[in-house]
Design a protein around this motif. Structure first.
Motif, mmCIF file in Angstrom:
data_model
loop_
_atom_site.group_PDB
_atom_site.id
_atom_site.type_symbol
_atom_site.label_atom_id
_atom_site.label_comp_id
_atom_site.label_asym_id
_atom_site.label_seq_id
_atom_site.Cartn_x
_atom_site.Cartn_y
_atom_site.Cartn_z
ATOM 1 N N HIS A 117 -2.705 1.255 12.780
ATOM 2 C CA HIS A 117 -2.244 0.689 11.488
ATOM 3 C C HIS A 117 -2.723 -0.774 11.422
ATOM 4 O O HIS A 117 -3.915 -1.037 11.458
ATOM 5 C CB HIS A 117 -0.735 0.878 11.407
ATOM 6 C CG HIS A 117 -0.090 0.578 10.089
ATOM 7 N ND1 HIS A 117 -0.793 0.385 8.934
ATOM 8 C CD2 HIS A 117 1.236 0.443 9.739
ATOM 9 C CE1 HIS A 117 0.043 0.138 7.932
ATOM 10 N NE2 HIS A 117 1.286 0.167 8.405
ATOM 11 N N HIS A 121 0.826 -1.205 0.000
ATOM 12 C CA HIS A 121 0.000 0.000 0.000
ATOM 13 C C HIS A 121 0.857 1.251 0.000
ATOM 14 O O HIS A 121 0.653 2.144 0.818
ATOM 15 C CB HIS A 121 -1.012 -0.008 1.155
ATOM 16 C CG HIS A 121 -2.258 0.729 0.811
ATOM 17 N ND1 HIS A 121 -2.669 1.879 1.430
ATOM 18 C CD2 HIS A 121 -3.169 0.505 -0.172
ATOM 19 C CE1 HIS A 121 -3.779 2.308 0.871
ATOM 20 N NE2 HIS A 121 -4.103 1.490 -0.101
ATOM 21 N N HIS A 178 -8.898 6.790 6.988
ATOM 22 C CA HIS A 178 -7.636 6.512 6.306
ATOM 23 C C HIS A 178 -6.943 7.818 5.948
ATOM 24 O O HIS A 178 -7.614 8.793 5.605
ATOM 25 C CB HIS A 178 -7.886 5.697 5.024
ATOM 26 C CG HIS A 178 -6.680 4.997 4.514
ATOM 27 N ND1 HIS A 178 -5.741 5.621 3.734
ATOM 28 C CD2 HIS A 178 -6.248 3.731 4.705
ATOM 29 C CE1 HIS A 178 -4.788 4.757 3.450
ATOM 30 N NE2 HIS A 178 -5.063 3.596 4.038
ATOM 31 N N ARG A 218 -10.245 -2.048 -1.094
ATOM 32 C CA ARG A 218 -9.918 -3.359 -0.522
ATOM 33 C C ARG A 218 -10.992 -3.812 0.466
ATOM 34 O O ARG A 218 -11.244 -5.006 0.617
ATOM 35 C CB ARG A 218 -8.553 -3.304 0.179
ATOM 36 C CG ARG A 218 -7.420 -2.888 -0.749
ATOM 37 C CD ARG A 218 -6.168 -2.540 0.027
ATOM 38 N NE ARG A 218 -6.387 -1.416 0.921
ATOM 39 C CZ ARG A 218 -5.524 -0.983 1.824
ATOM 40 N NH1 ARG A 218 -4.357 -1.599 1.958
ATOM 41 N NH2 ARG A 218 -5.793 0.059 2.590
ATOM 42 N N ARG A 224 2.138 -8.578 3.744
ATOM 43 C CA ARG A 224 2.792 -7.287 3.519
ATOM 44 C C ARG A 224 4.311 -7.370 3.429
ATOM 45 O O ARG A 224 4.944 -6.427 2.933
ATOM 46 C CB ARG A 224 2.345 -6.301 4.613
ATOM 47 C CG ARG A 224 2.843 -4.869 4.462
ATOM 48 C CD ARG A 224 2.488 -4.238 3.121
ATOM 49 N NE ARG A 224 1.071 -4.109 2.879
ATOM 50 C CZ ARG A 224 0.316 -3.081 3.288
ATOM 51 N NH1 ARG A 224 0.861 -2.095 3.956
ATOM 52 N NH2 ARG A 224 -0.978 -3.064 3.008
ATOM 53 N N VAL A 276 -9.408 -1.119 4.910
ATOM 54 C CA VAL A 276 -9.111 -2.530 4.617
ATOM 55 C C VAL A 276 -9.344 -3.462 5.808
ATOM 56 O O VAL A 276 -9.675 -4.636 5.645
ATOM 57 C CB VAL A 276 -7.661 -2.660 4.085
ATOM 58 C CG1 VAL A 276 -6.638 -2.307 5.164
ATOM 59 C CG2 VAL A 276 -7.373 -4.031 3.513
ATOM 60 N N PRO A 331 2.851 3.399 3.852
ATOM 61 C CA PRO A 331 2.263 3.601 5.178
ATOM 62 C C PRO A 331 3.352 3.574 6.247
ATOM 63 O O PRO A 331 4.540 3.379 5.926
ATOM 64 C CB PRO A 331 1.330 2.394 5.318
ATOM 65 C CG PRO A 331 1.966 1.342 4.484
ATOM 66 C CD PRO A 331 2.584 2.059 3.324
ATOM 67 N N PHE A 356 -1.733 -10.186 8.392
ATOM 68 C CA PHE A 356 -1.496 -8.968 7.600
ATOM 69 C C PHE A 356 -0.007 -8.944 7.199
ATOM 70 O O PHE A 356 0.347 -8.764 6.024
ATOM 71 C CB PHE A 356 -1.890 -7.763 8.464
ATOM 72 C CG PHE A 356 -1.864 -6.408 7.803
ATOM 73 C CD1 PHE A 356 -1.017 -6.092 6.754
ATOM 74 C CD2 PHE A 356 -2.722 -5.401 8.258
ATOM 75 C CE1 PHE A 356 -1.008 -4.829 6.168
ATOM 76 C CE2 PHE A 356 -2.727 -4.137 7.678
ATOM 77 C CZ PHE A 356 -1.859 -3.848 6.643
HETATM 78 O O1 LIG Z 1 -1.842 3.244 3.647
HETATM 79 C C1 LIG Z 1 -1.897 3.310 4.883
HETATM 80 O O2 LIG Z 1 -1.579 4.330 5.558
HETATM 81 C C2 LIG Z 1 -2.384 2.156 5.673
HETATM 82 C C3 LIG Z 1 -2.947 1.049 4.846
HETATM 83 O O3 LIG Z 1 -4.065 1.111 4.379
HETATM 84 C C4 LIG Z 1 -2.104 -0.101 4.565
HETATM 85 O O4 LIG Z 1 -0.934 -0.122 4.962
HETATM 86 O O5 LIG Z 1 -2.589 -1.055 3.922
#
Ligand SMILES: O=C([O-])CC(=O)C(=O)O
Ligand SMILES: CC(=O)SCCNC(=O)CCNC(=O)[C@H](O)C(C)(C)COP(=O)(O)OP(=O)(O)OC[C@H]1O[C@@H](n2cnc3c(N)ncnc32)[C@H](O)[C@@H]1OP(=O)(O)O
Length: 377
Positions: A218, A183, A258, A267, A337, A311, A186, A333
């Motif tokens: 987060h 994303h 957000h 999402r 990620r 999300v 973040p 998550f």
């Molecule tokens: O973009 C952001 O600040 C947080 C977010 O939705 C992610 O990390 O998926």
């Protein structure tokens, strides 16, 4: 040099070809491909190739990614030994941080352009082993190394639960992996970038990222959101709860809001669809009904401020329906990620590297005369 951007809002710290977000229109694309198309049509391994090598793979390139993940699931036995020694109620994210720290001492590789991306795939595979085994250890089962299957998603579920998952479960797990994969920058990815900018090793970057992901503002929000659903307990109690907790007490509605999206997070829509498909038990259906009502009230109340579901609003119901306890949600998550974290630090170190060292604007006393201790009041 006299402006402070609180929370680094609208500060660009790098360029990227990985992820595009239009927060006004609610659009998310990886490498130009719409998130909906990718979730509907791809395996997570294709997204690994897209993020690390810049395009969706051919059949033979996909095969190579699968071979590399399948041969990289092993972790040193000492990692399991340490995780098993932690208290039974140890925090799952803390366990994953511990495991990443241990792996940074085993695999302290320097950055090398022809090796970085393949090292990243090794980390992605080992994260599957770690997360599935954190679940096993916390549930009192013996740790086990994954037995490679036809997909990353299937191998993960099989290792965690010691049973063959249904095709529907594999599909939902694969969707989860793609939805959370990246994303842009973040807090967690930014933390990884700061660490990578010092040319620290990749596992240490994962520790930094994970520590930032853990907080409830987060990645910790998926657990906090599910906690709300449990606290409400029944669809008939949603209005009363919302009135008390959100309107009167002014608590934050978790899973809403957000920094970038000022509309419905694309999402969250996909997770909602998967939650509707996979929530089969009466309990799961109950949580889905509560969440749907909560969403309705939240949108009505917050629309003026442009605060919508993010999300993490429906992901917990998918995780619950897959059979994972709440304490696993942030690690699930992270399982996805790690790809985004790794792709961003590689893009940064290989193409635009410079030490990240911002400034703080000094606002204290400019100069004071020193007073020895015996004269101070
Ligand atoms: O973009 C952001 O600040 C947080 C977010 O939705 C992610 O990390 O998926
Ligand atoms: C994977 C992810 O990280 S997605 C985000 C997951 N986090 C959550 O779901 C936690 C709940 N959400 C939030 O706390 C916020 O929306 C954040 C931290 C995610 C982003 O918000 P920011 O851009 O930093 O906005 P900020 O915190 O400055 O809030 C702006 C205003 O909106 C309000 N607001 C923002 N989100 C919420 C919320 N979920 N519930 C109630 N009010 C909210 C704030 O109270 C503030 O109001 P004010 O201007 O009247 O003081």
């Amino acid at each position: 040099m006299s402006e402070v951007s609180k929370g680094l809002e609208n500060v660009f710290i790098k360029t990227t070809s990985l992820t595009y977000i239009d927060g006004e229109a609610g659009i998310l694309r990886y490498g130009g491909y719409d998130i909906n198309d990718l979730v509907e049509n791809c395996e997570y391994e294709e997204i690994i190739h897209l993020m690390l090598f810049g395009d969706l793979p051919s059949a033979s390139q996909l095969q190579k990614i699968k071979e590399k993940t399948n041969e990289s699931y092993n972790v040193p036995y000492q990692v399991f030994e340490v995780l098993e020694k932690l208290p039974h109620d140890a925090d799952a994210v803390g366990m994953l941080e511990t495991a990443f720290s241990m792996l940074s001492s085993f695999y302290n590789y320097p950055w090398k352009k022809d090796e970085n991306k393949w090292r990243a795939i090794e980390i992605i595979a080992k994260t599957s082993t770690l997360v599935s085994n954190i679940y096993r250890i916390k549930e009192g089962m013996k740790p086990r190394l994954p037995e490679p299957s036809d997909s990353y998603a299937r191998t993960f579920l099989e290792t965690a639960f010691s049973r063959r998952p249904s095709d529907e479960e594999v599909k939902a797990m694969n969707a989860t992996l793609i939805i959370y994969a990246d994303h842009e920058v973040p807090a967690s990815t930014t933390a990884a970038l700061v660490t990578a900018s010092t040319l620290s090793d990749m596992y240490s970057c994962m520790v930094s990222a994970l520590a930032a992901l853990k907080g409830p503002l987060h990645g910790g929000a998926a657990e906090a959101t599910f906690e709300q659903l449990k606290e409400i307990g029944d669809q008939s109690k949603v209005e009363e709860w919302f009135d008390k907790k959100i309107i009167k007490e002014k608590n934050r509605l978790m899973g809403f809001g957000h920094r970038v999206y000022k509309t419905y997070d694309p999402r969250a829509k996909i997770f909602k669809k998967y939650a509707e498909e996979i929530a089969k038990t009466p309990e799961a259906k109950k949580y889905l009904r509560i969440a749907t009502k909560l969403e309705e009230l939240g949108i009505k109340h917050f629309a003026e401020k442009r605060i919508y579901p993010n999300v993490d609003f429906y992901s917990g119901i998918v995780f619950y329906s897959l059979g994972f306890p709440e304490y696993m949600y942030t690690t699930l998550f992270a399982l996805s990620r790690v790809l985004g974290w790794l792709a961003h630090i590689i893009e940064y170190v290989e193409e635009q590297h410079r030490l990240i060292r911002p400034r703080a604007l000094y606002v204290g006393p400019i100069k004071r005369d020193f007073v020895p201790l015996k004269y101070r009041e």
